[in-house]
Design a protein around this motif. Structure first.
Motif, PDB file in Angstrom:
ATOM      1  N   VAL A  71      24.994 -28.593  63.700  1.00 20.57           N
ATOM      2  CA  VAL A  71      25.097 -30.031  63.457  1.00 20.57           C
ATOM      3  C   VAL A  71      26.505 -30.546  63.773  1.00 20.57           C
ATOM      4  O   VAL A  71      26.681 -31.717  64.114  1.00 20.57           O
ATOM      5  CB  VAL A  71      24.680 -30.353  62.004  1.00 20.57           C
ATOM      6  N   ASP A  72      27.499 -29.675  63.703  1.00 20.87           N
ATOM      7  CA  ASP A  72      28.878 -30.087  63.978  1.00 20.87           C
ATOM      8  C   ASP A  72      29.033 -30.754  65.338  1.00 20.87           C
ATOM      9  O   ASP A  72      29.887 -31.623  65.509  1.00 20.87           O
ATOM     10  CB  ASP A  72      29.828 -28.886  63.914  1.00 20.87           C
ATOM     11  N   ASN A  73      28.220 -30.362  66.318  1.00 16.64           N
ATOM     12  CA  ASN A  73      28.386 -30.851  67.688  1.00 16.64           C
ATOM     13  C   ASN A  73      27.443 -31.995  68.055  1.00 16.64           C
ATOM     14  O   ASN A  73      27.351 -32.358  69.216  1.00 16.64           O
ATOM     15  CB  ASN A  73      28.198 -29.690  68.667  1.00 16.64           C
ATOM     16  N   LEU A  74      26.767 -32.559  67.081  1.00 16.91           N
ATOM     17  CA  LEU A  74      25.839 -33.660  67.361  1.00 16.91           C
ATOM     18  C   LEU A  74      26.559 -34.891  67.874  1.00 16.91           C
ATOM     19  O   LEU A  74      27.658 -35.220  67.428  1.00 16.91           O
ATOM     20  CB  LEU A  74      25.134 -34.101  66.080  1.00 16.91           C
ATOM     21  N   LEU A 119      18.540 -28.075  65.971  1.00 16.07           N
ATOM     22  CA  LEU A 119      18.015 -26.967  65.176  1.00 16.07           C
ATOM     23  C   LEU A 119      16.873 -26.214  65.847  1.00 16.07           C
ATOM     24  O   LEU A 119      16.481 -25.145  65.376  1.00 16.07           O
ATOM     25  CB  LEU A 119      17.586 -27.485  63.799  1.00 16.07           C
ATOM     26  N   LEU A 120      16.341 -26.731  66.950  1.00 10.71           N
ATOM     27  CA  LEU A 120      15.259 -26.043  67.662  1.00 10.71           C
ATOM     28  C   LEU A 120      15.620 -24.610  68.052  1.00 10.71           C
ATOM     29  O   LEU A 120      14.807 -23.698  67.841  1.00 10.71           O
ATOM     30  CB  LEU A 120      14.841 -26.827  68.909  1.00 10.71           C
ATOM     31  N   ALA A 158      25.364 -46.360  55.221  1.00  9.96           N
ATOM     32  CA  ALA A 158      25.831 -44.970  55.149  1.00  9.96           C
ATOM     33  C   ALA A 158      26.921 -44.736  56.187  1.00  9.96           C
ATOM     34  O   ALA A 158      26.767 -45.097  57.350  1.00  9.96           O
ATOM     35  CB  ALA A 158      24.670 -44.013  55.383  1.00  9.96           C
ATOM     36  N   ARG A 159      28.004 -44.129  55.736  1.00  6.30           N
ATOM     37  CA  ARG A 159      29.110 -43.785  56.616  1.00  6.30           C
ATOM     38  C   ARG A 159      29.109 -42.294  56.952  1.00  6.30           C
ATOM     39  O   ARG A 159      29.877 -41.840  57.768  1.00  6.30           O
ATOM     40  CB  ARG A 159      30.429 -44.177  55.974  1.00  6.30           C
ATOM     41  N   HIS A 160      28.218 -41.559  56.284  1.00  2.31           N
ATOM     42  CA  HIS A 160      28.066 -40.133  56.583  1.00  2.31           C
ATOM     43  C   HIS A 160      26.648 -39.689  56.208  1.00  2.31           C
ATOM     44  O   HIS A 160      25.923 -40.427  55.555  1.00  2.31           O
ATOM     45  CB  HIS A 160      29.115 -39.294  55.845  1.00  2.31           C
ATOM     46  N   PHE A 161      26.270 -38.522  56.685  1.00  2.45           N
ATOM     47  CA  PHE A 161      25.017 -37.907  56.256  1.00  2.45           C
ATOM     48  C   PHE A 161      25.362 -36.517  55.760  1.00  2.45           C
ATOM     49  O   PHE A 161      26.449 -35.997  56.014  1.00  2.45           O
ATOM     50  CB  PHE A 161      23.969 -37.887  57.379  1.00  2.45           C
ATOM     51  N   TRP A 177      28.795 -34.917  57.257  1.00  2.00           N
ATOM     52  CA  TRP A 177      29.343 -35.266  58.555  1.00  2.00           C
ATOM     53  C   TRP A 177      29.502 -36.768  58.633  1.00  2.00           C
ATOM     54  O   TRP A 177      28.600 -37.508  58.239  1.00  2.00           O
ATOM     55  CB  TRP A 177      28.387 -34.815  59.669  1.00  2.00           C
ATOM     56  N   PRO A 178      30.650 -37.254  59.136  1.00  2.00           N
ATOM     57  CA  PRO A 178      30.825 -38.695  59.298  1.00  2.00           C
ATOM     58  C   PRO A 178      29.894 -39.213  60.380  1.00  2.00           C
ATOM     59  O   PRO A 178      29.536 -38.482  61.316  1.00  2.00           O
ATOM     60  CB  PRO A 178      32.294 -38.837  59.708  1.00  2.00           C
TER      61      PRO A 178
END
Length: 181
Positions: A71-74, A119-120, A158-161, A177-178
Motif C-alpha cells: 500500500v505504501d506505493n499506491l 494486493l492482488l 478524510a485526510r488519510h486512510f 497513509w495520507p
C-alpha cells in the motif's frame, strides 16, 4: 501484540481498510442514531465508526508488513476525500443497518481499486461488487429500515486512510497513509 490463532497454530488478524471519522462526526452520528429509537440489533460503539473501503478478512499475521508495503506505493488522491453520508439502509444479508453515500466520489472508487490491485499479487481477490463505502450503525439488525425524523446528512472529510484490525469488538489502527502526497 495480541493475535488470534488458527486451529493450525498460525496467528492471524482480521483486517480491513477504512477512512476514519472525526470525533465531532462520531458524536453527531451517534446522537442522530439515538433519534432512530432502534429496537433491533446491537449498536456499533461510536469509537468504532469508520467508512469501510476494503475488507480483507483473516490474514496471516506474518503478511501484515507485506500488506503495508504494497500500500505504501499506491497512487493516492491529491486532496482529502469528502463524502456525504445521506442514505440509511438495511443490509439484510449482512444483518446490518448502515449509512451510505448516494454518490461515491470517483477519487474514492479509484482508491479502492488501487488497494485491490496492490494486493492482488499477494493472493487477495478483487471484490466483484461495486465499491460501497459505508458506516455501520448497528449489527445483527433485523427488520425494515427505520424512519428517521431527521434525514441523514453527514459530510465526512478524510485526510488519510488506515489499515484496521478487528479484535474482540474493537477496531485498532495498525497503519495509516495520507491521502495527499
Amino acid at each position: 501484540m495480541v493475535q488470534d490463532i488458527r486451529p493450525s497454530g498460525t496467528p492471524f488478524k482480521r483486517l480491513f481498510f477504512a477512512l476514519p471519522v472525526s470525533d465531532a462526526q462520531r458524536r453527531a452520528i451517534s446522537q442522530w442514531r439515538r433519534g432512530l429509537d432502534l429496537r433491533s440489533g446491537k449498536p456499533v460503539p461510536s469509537e468504532n465508526f469508520h467508512l469501510t473501503l476494503l475488507f480483507l478478512g483473516d490474514v496471516d499475521a506474518a503478511q501484515v508488513p507485506a500488506v503495508c508495503a504494497a500500500v505504501d506505493n499506491l497512487t493516492r488522491p491529491d486532496a482529502p476525500l469528502r463524502l456525504l453520508l445521506d442514505r440509511l439502509k438495511t443490509w439484510p444479508r449482512a444483518s446490518a443497518l448502515v449509512l451510505e453515500a448516494q454518490e461515491t466520489p470517483a477519487a474514492l472508487r479509484q482508491l479502492v481499486y488501487a488497494l485491490q490491485q496492490a494486493l492482488l499479487p499477494m493472493g487477495f481477490e478483487a471484490q466483484a461488487r461495486e465499491c460501497r463505502p459505508h458506516l455501520t450503525l448497528s449489527r445483527d439488525f433485523r427488520g425494515q429500515t427505520p424512519e428517521a425524523t431527521v434525514a441523514p446528512d453527514f459530510f465526512v472529510t478524510a485526510r488519510h486512510f488506515a489499515l484496521y484490525e478487528s479484535r474482540k469488538g474493537r477496531y485498532w489502527p495498525l497503519a495509516q497513509w495520507p491521502l495527499t502526497v
